[in-house]
Design an enzyme around this catalytic site. Sequence first.
Site, mmCIF file in Angstrom:
data_model
loop_
_atom_site.group_PDB
_atom_site.id
_atom_site.type_symbol
_atom_site.label_atom_id
_atom_site.label_comp_id
_atom_site.label_asym_id
_atom_site.label_seq_id
_atom_site.Cartn_x
_atom_site.Cartn_y
_atom_site.Cartn_z
ATOM 1 N N GLU A 88 0.817 -1.216 0.000
ATOM 2 C CA GLU A 88 0.000 0.000 0.000
ATOM 3 C C GLU A 88 0.852 1.268 0.000
ATOM 4 O O GLU A 88 0.523 2.235 -0.696
ATOM 5 C CB GLU A 88 -0.942 0.008 1.206
ATOM 6 N N HIS A 157 -9.421 -5.760 10.631
ATOM 7 C CA HIS A 157 -10.111 -5.562 9.358
ATOM 8 C C HIS A 157 -11.476 -4.910 9.531
ATOM 9 O O HIS A 157 -12.270 -4.888 8.583
ATOM 10 C CB HIS A 157 -10.312 -6.904 8.640
#
Length: 365
Positions: A88, A157
Amino acid sequence: MALKSSPVLFGLLARLSRRSFSTSKALASKPVTVRDALNQAIDEEMERDDKVFVLGEEVAQYDGAYKVTRGLWKKYGDKRVIDTPITEIGFAGIAVGAAFAGLRPICEFMTFNFSMQAIDHIINSAAKTFYMSAGAVPVPVVFRGPNGAAAGVAAQHSQCFGAWYGHCPGLKVLMPYSSEDAKGLLKAAIRDNDPVVFLEDEILYGMPFPMSDEALAPDFVLPIGKAKIERPGNHITVVCAGKATDTALQAANELSGKGIECEVINLRSIRPMDFDTIAQSVAKTHHLITVEQGWPQSGIGAEICARVMESPTFFELDAPAWRVSGADVPMPYARALEALALPRAADVVAAAAAVIGNKIAEAAN
């Protein structure tokens, strides 16, 4: 001969079914999932402007982890739909650099929880460069992907980043609820010259919402910074965004059966925030509840309550404002605990009872 068994009647009904009896928005609308609405938005903007491109993990050949980019690689090719390594910090940096150079990247995070790897690029590079360059370097980049709680994926998450990114000047932060929100706001984000954090909900991807012909048209764009009144009401204002809007609407339906009509405001935009719509609603209802999936401390609801306290809207309240939020804990993995950690319609109803309990009691008698 019984009329209901007549072949003539069946033929008549078949002919009638092919006719359009109404052109009203409700009956002319078409159900479209949030996933497909997002896909339409990206496709239309890529077709409209060849500076728009998509990059991220599995966005190309796999059609996206959640199929939001389905079909785009086959249509636009490797140069405009780019699969990246699992890094990322790497591909977010590429996206910001591309925006510096005049392109319009759409950077997909497989989940916004992983955007923590790239937060330096989002905050220090994307959000601040236009200001630090005295307006010489716009940064037209969109960071998008699923945000908030999914299901059964535990603490790392399942958190909402609305308050995190809404805290930072230089960013615009959008959180759609319906398919119309998703399409109209994403198109606006792609066209905007500022960096936009676009927070979607994984749980909503497959949910169909009605979309009018106007919303399905390629020129449909919603304004950034304008809330939508999802349900009008006179007794209590409920402010929410994203998946929390569904929770608020469920609670509003239940409260309606008790004689309490909620005005449900779907923020759509966390930053800039449409406080005028909130203030006008509170001036009518004199009560306020905020609903969010994120944690309570320093959350979106806390910001709304602070703005109310610091403005003339405070004097419109007949009772203290009330926040309904996620529990102040990392998301549990166990299904039963996960459900308790997220705001439910029953929590909103309980908040309404606390805020205007006397009116609910009166309505029940």
